[in-house]
Design a protein around this motif. Sequence first.
Motif, PDB file in Angstrom:
ATOM      1  N   HIS A  24      -2.376  20.008 114.431  1.00  0.00           N
ATOM      2  CA  HIS A  24      -3.835  20.388 115.527  1.00  0.00           C
ATOM      3  C   HIS A  24      -3.209  22.367 116.055  1.00  0.00           C
ATOM      4  N   ARG A  25      -3.777  22.969 115.945  1.00  0.00           N
ATOM      5  CA  ARG A  25      -2.389  24.675 116.621  1.00  0.00           C
ATOM      6  C   ARG A  25      -1.712  24.095 117.839  1.00  0.00           C
ATOM      7  N   PHE A  26      -2.006  22.884 118.643  1.00  0.00           N
ATOM      8  CA  PHE A  26      -0.406  22.376 119.189  1.00  0.00           C
ATOM      9  C   PHE A  26       0.396  22.270 118.761  1.00  0.00           C
ATOM     10  N   VAL A  27       0.186  21.357 117.568  1.00  0.00           N
ATOM     11  CA  VAL A  27       1.046  20.712 116.657  1.00  0.00           C
ATOM     12  C   VAL A  27       1.900  21.781 116.542  1.00  0.00           C
ATOM     13  N   GLN A  28       1.608  22.629 115.213  1.00  0.00           N
ATOM     14  CA  GLN A  28       1.534  24.015 115.351  1.00  0.00           C
ATOM     15  C   GLN A  28       2.718  24.655 115.711  1.00  0.00           C
ATOM     16  N   GLU A  29       2.122  25.513 117.091  1.00  0.00           N
ATOM     17  CA  GLU A  29       3.201  26.281 118.088  1.00  0.00           C
ATOM     18  C   GLU A  29       3.914  25.388 118.742  1.00  0.00           C
ATOM     19  N   LEU A  30       4.331  23.659 118.712  1.00  0.00           N
ATOM     20  CA  LEU A  30       4.773  23.486 119.583  1.00  0.00           C
ATOM     21  C   LEU A  30       6.120  23.225 118.328  1.00  0.00           C
ATOM     22  N   PHE A  31       5.920  22.980 117.311  1.00  0.00           N
ATOM     23  CA  PHE A  31       7.233  22.620 116.722  1.00  0.00           C
ATOM     24  C   PHE A  31       7.966  24.644 115.902  1.00  0.00           C
TER      25      PHE A  31
END
Length: 221
Positions: A24-31
């Motif tokens: 998810h976008r959330f995971v990509q932006e979190l990392f």
Amino acid sequence: MTNQRFTDLLREQNHATWEKAVTHRFVQELFGGTIDDSVMASYLIQDYRFLDSFLVLLGAAVSSADSLEPRLRFSQFIGEIAGDENTYFLDAFEALGVTEKQREEIPNTQPTTAFCALMREAADTRNYAAIVAVLLVAEWLYLDWATRDSRPIPKNFVHAEWIRLHDFPEFHERIAFLREELNRVGPSQREVAGDFFHRAVEIELAFFDASYAHPITEEKQ
């Protein structure tokens, strides 16, 4: 005939939704350390709402397990959730400037309400396979996204610690235990375990989406 494990089969049956969640976008932006504070705050406020229902579900796992060993493991799990993870939430709220009033008054998103209801529904069944199926999704899906990205851990404490909380040796062991338990009891409860597993995966994806649909903006503070 194959010797595919039951938990692998369940994940395979939910492959498309599972993959959308763990990438998810959330995971990509979190990392990447680029996730907006308003989105992260929204996500954590909602995730913290799971604590009570999650503890209810773990209590049901203790009472419905069929032997002492899993009861002890689940009891230990309860202590861990009430300890380090709870401390992270409180520290993260302070870092993000989330007030106690916000934590109390911002309403649940639909996925938050749905997942709390699912956890309590599973607990109320007193069906060990149903209970473990929901617990496994809630933990395994997070281990999956936390271990897929090879980028360095971001410097921001709020981002970094949320990743670390889902990728450390004891967490790996916890998922291995949950998988072993569902592999053991799930095949004889295939329909109910599959149903609860499927619904949990669907809600997890919706939960990521909701963080972007309901960011904590200035107008809500």
